[in-house]
Design a protein around this motif. Structure first.
Motif, mmCIF file in Angstrom:
data_model
loop_
_atom_site.group_PDB
_atom_site.id
_atom_site.type_symbol
_atom_site.label_atom_id
_atom_site.label_comp_id
_atom_site.label_asym_id
_atom_site.label_seq_id
_atom_site.Cartn_x
_atom_site.Cartn_y
_atom_site.Cartn_z
ATOM 1 N N ARG A 110 41.458 -21.511 166.700
ATOM 2 C CA ARG A 110 41.336 -19.829 166.235
ATOM 3 C C ARG A 110 42.128 -19.131 167.140
ATOM 4 N NH1 ARG A 110 37.365 -18.016 169.629
ATOM 5 N NH2 ARG A 110 36.163 -19.464 170.716
ATOM 6 N N LYS A 111 42.450 -19.130 168.207
ATOM 7 C CA LYS A 111 43.129 -18.294 169.193
ATOM 8 C C LYS A 111 44.542 -18.186 168.609
ATOM 9 C CE LYS A 111 40.056 -18.269 173.130
ATOM 10 N NZ LYS A 111 40.039 -18.295 174.563
ATOM 11 N N ARG A 114 44.120 -15.794 165.793
ATOM 12 C CA ARG A 114 44.003 -14.262 166.309
ATOM 13 C C ARG A 114 45.340 -13.737 166.871
ATOM 14 N NH1 ARG A 114 41.522 -13.853 171.829
ATOM 15 N NH2 ARG A 114 43.453 -14.689 172.536
ATOM 16 N N ARG A 121 50.439 -8.022 162.288
ATOM 17 C CA ARG A 121 49.644 -6.625 162.281
ATOM 18 C C ARG A 121 50.870 -5.530 163.013
ATOM 19 N NH1 ARG A 121 47.955 -3.276 159.117
ATOM 20 N NH2 ARG A 121 46.227 -4.599 158.616
ATOM 21 N N GLY A 296 37.700 -14.545 158.071
ATOM 22 C CA GLY A 296 36.689 -13.571 158.826
ATOM 23 C C GLY A 296 37.339 -12.649 159.280
ATOM 24 N N HIS A 297 38.508 -12.698 159.717
ATOM 25 C CA HIS A 297 39.284 -11.747 160.564
ATOM 26 C C HIS A 297 39.305 -10.347 159.996
ATOM 27 C CE1 HIS A 297 42.081 -9.904 163.362
ATOM 28 N NE2 HIS A 297 42.343 -11.031 163.971
ATOM 29 N N GLY A 298 38.863 -9.436 160.629
ATOM 30 C CA GLY A 298 38.563 -7.907 160.165
ATOM 31 C C GLY A 298 40.078 -7.266 159.815
ATOM 32 N N ASP A 299 40.949 -7.789 160.463
ATOM 33 C CA ASP A 299 42.397 -7.051 160.276
ATOM 34 C C ASP A 299 43.540 -7.791 159.180
ATOM 35 O OD1 ASP A 299 43.720 -5.001 160.898
ATOM 36 O OD2 ASP A 299 44.644 -5.957 162.814
ATOM 37 N N LEU A 319 33.318 -15.428 154.149
ATOM 38 C CA LEU A 319 33.789 -14.424 155.164
ATOM 39 C C LEU A 319 34.629 -13.502 154.876
ATOM 40 C CD1 LEU A 319 34.379 -17.728 157.325
ATOM 41 C CD2 LEU A 319 32.884 -15.864 158.120
ATOM 42 N N GLU A 322 32.781 -10.419 153.795
ATOM 43 C CA GLU A 322 32.197 -9.543 154.911
ATOM 44 C C GLU A 322 33.188 -8.459 155.075
ATOM 45 O OE1 GLU A 322 31.090 -11.701 158.408
ATOM 46 O OE2 GLU A 322 29.805 -13.043 157.233
#
Lengths: 363, 288
Positions: A110-111, A114, A121, A296-299, A319, A322
């Protein structure tokens, strides 16, 4: 000259000049091992009587190349324009349909998700800021680079074996691989052409009352997550990835779990296609480890779950909801990957947000 | 100073893995030791007001996040910050003394300190006169700090060494000793105005100087790290360096500060990630 003639008889190709260059430096073992008659020809240029036997590879003066170990490729992630291993250091074995071990692919964590979103981004604004024409050029360039690696892609897909011989296709595995690669390349070209056109087709000038113009313009949604389907690990991925790139989104793609290798090879084509670092990021690994943090990542602005396993879909959708992430699937028609129905400007549209602008028109 | 040993030691202290409850505690400590800073020529009263609101309640959606230690501004904006923070635990810090070069006439520099303290600043950040220090005029540099301390009165005096301009760890240690002996209550790494700012080895070097002063004289001097600290990870590495060199006594807002502007939002993002399990987007956190 006797040497050259004999060499050609042994089946070597190419001009005499190039053959001379190669053999003088390091004779290819294909030539040396092909027949005993080669040995005598070599002796005619080698004055040493000690190396009369071509089986004696330990003799220092023998021009016999030692047996060579093939260099196997390390399949890694494609992240921010680089090819790193997972921060977790993990890998997993990838097998063909016949159960043969093909390679160890990276098992991302998961990192890594990220980091991939971070890379996507930071690349997004400048990718969307390029002219549509320039994005089209770059997508076309990807097709050019894949074209020159055609054989490699076909070989890679064939190695996956007949597990992929989807019943929908009435072709055998070998032919399917060729068609999949060709269709993939053509699909890049198709979407390259859409870059500077979809805006006029999907946007509009609105008929409004009053002294205003009203324009509606499609804009990229930002970072898009794409999960590649197993049944078409290359074509399926490109069919969903390319339309996301057209409007200026950047992508974090999760390769097919069973067949990640073609996606990683495509990353090598992307890396040499003027695609800016971070515009496409490709991760391989277990879908149940990678899809939830991505969803689930907000970005992340939109998520294409076409390749997501059915038992993970509900979790991924929850997810995504959300953080108000749009979820997209390929329709059944769009999943007929080899057909033209798998490509459409509406897919480009599904990764866009619309903005309407009111503009005073004067008197 | 043994530069290689210092760098090795600093590097080894930044390899620690800090997770779950320790990470949460570290993030909250980093917030409570933060000097939320704005030092731009374009600063306005409006910006300082919103900075003060952020300082009091860094994450409006999460009451667990403590207020920061102080707000750090230019002298003319001190009255604005004092007004906004009156009756709160958040202190007002002001740079003064011809920040960032420190090369104005001494009288003007002292007058600036007087002005800022009269306006209500609790803490004054001055710069070491590097021009004097580097040319060997140590007593001049010393006397200027001592004079500044005198006019600062009750206000805490932080002396910025601007480590990026000092050239070596020996010089940093020497400057640390000079600034504390002259009366500085805190020593601070950087102005944030030059590219080379706080780094792990310089933080370790200054921490060791402070430790040695405490051992020899019994006097406790504070440490403020500033410049280039942008991520939560960097922040907790600095906390580890201070904890390992100076001990827990220093890990309070009274003795330790992190000067930063963009760090706070990254800390808040990491805290929210810990609480929700979801990676956050920067847009979800308020600016300044």
């Amino acid at each position: 000259m006797a040497f050259f003639r004999r060499r050609k008889r042994a089946g070597a190709t190419g001009s005499d000049t190039s053959a001379a260059d190669t053999t003088a430096a390091n004779p290819p073992d294909a030539i040396l091992a092909s027949s005993p008659s080669n040995t005598s020809s070599i002796h005619s240029v080698d004055p040493s009587p000690a190396s009369t036997s071509n089986t004696d590879s330990t003799t220092a003066l023998a021009p016999v190349a030692p047996p060579r170990t093939a260099i196997l490729k390390t399949y890694k992630l494609y992240l921010g324009g680089k090819f790193p291993r997972s921060e977790s250091g993990r890998t997993y074995p990838v097998h063909s349909a016949q159960g043969e071990l093909l390679a160890h692919a990276v098992r991302a964590s998961r990192k890594d998700v990220r980091e991939a979103v971070k890379a996507a981004r930071s690349a997004q604004q400048s990718w969307a800021g390029r002219t549509a024409y320039n994005r089209g050029q770059i997508l076309y360039r990807i097709a050019e680079m894949m074209e020159s690696r055609r054989e490699e892609f076909v070989r890679e897909l064939r190695a996956l074996g007949d597990v992929r011989a989807n019943q929908a296709y009435s072709v055998d595995v070998a032919e399917l691989a060729v068609r999949e690669v060709e269709t993939t390349i053509d699909r890049w070209i198709w979407y390259a052409g859409w870059c500077d056109k979809f805006n006029s087709v999907t946007g509009s000038s609105n008929p409004v009352a009053g002294s205003y113009f009203g324009f509606t313009i499609p804009e990229p949604t930002g970072v898009v997550g794409v999960v590649a389907p197993d049944e078409a690990p290359l074509l399926g991925l490109v069919s969903r990835l390319a339309p996301a790139l057209v409007s200026g989104n950047t992508v974090v793609a999760i390769a097919s779990h069973a067949h990640p290798l073609p996606a990683i090879i495509m990353a090598e084509a992307l890396a040499t296609s003027d695609v800016p670092a971070g515009v496409v990021n490709i991760l391989s690994g277990l879908h149940d480890e990678l899809i939830p943090p991505l969803a689930g990542h907000g970005d992340v602005g939109a998520l294409d779950l076409t390749g997501c396993e059915p038992d993970l879909r509900a979790q991924a959708q929850t997810l995504a909801a959300e953080t108000v992430t749009r979820v997209v699937y390929a329709s059944a028609q769009e999943q007929n990957w080899l057909a033209n129905t798998a490509q459409s400007p509406y897919i480009i549209e599904s990764f866009c947000e619309y903005k309407t602008v009111w503009h005073p028109k004067g008197a | 100073m043994d530069a290689t040993g210092l760098e090795e030691r600093a590097a080894s202290l930044t390899t620690r893995s800090i997770k779950t409850s320790s990470k949460r505690a570290a993030l909250e400590l980093a917030v409570s030791c933060m000097d939320l800073t704005t030092l731009e020529g374009a600063d306005t009263a409006g910006k300082v007001h919103s900075l003060c609101a952020k300082a009091l309640r860094p994450d409006p959606t999460n009451p667990e996040i403590p207020p920061v230690a102080a707000v750090c501004v230019y002298p003319t904006l001190v009255p604005t910050a004092v007004e906004a923070l009156e009756g709160t635990p958040v202190k007002v810090a002001s740079v003064a003394g011809s920040f960032p070069a420190g090369l104005g006439p001494l009288e003007a520099r002292l007058e600036e300190i007087r002005w800022a303290t009269a306006a209500g600043a609790d803490e004054i950040d001055i710069v070491l006169n590097r021009s004097a220090f580097l040319s060997g005029h140590y007593s001049l540099a010393f006397d200027e700090i001592a004079a500044s301390k005198e006019v600062a009165g009750e206000a805490h005096l932080k002396v910025i060494l601007e480590v990026g301009e000092l050239g070596s760890y020996d010089q940093i240690r020497k400057a640390s000793m000079l600034a504390t002996a002259a009366g500085g209550d805190f020593i601070k790494t950087s102005t944030g105005k030059i590219a080379s700012a706080a780094s792990f080895p310089t933080a370790l070097c200054m921490s060791e100087a402070i430790r040695d002063i405490a051992e020899r004289t019994g006097r406790q001097v504070g440490l403020k790290l500033a410049g280039g600290i942008r991520t939560a990870k960097q922040a907790w590495h600095y906390l580890v360096i201070v904890a390992e060199t100076l001990g827990a006594d220093w890990l309070t807002p009274r003795w330790f500060r992190l000067g930063a502007s963009s760090l706070l939002n990254d800390v808040l993002m990491q805290h929210a990630k810990l609480s929700t399990g979801r990676y956050q987007r920067p847009e979800n956190f308020t600016v300044v």
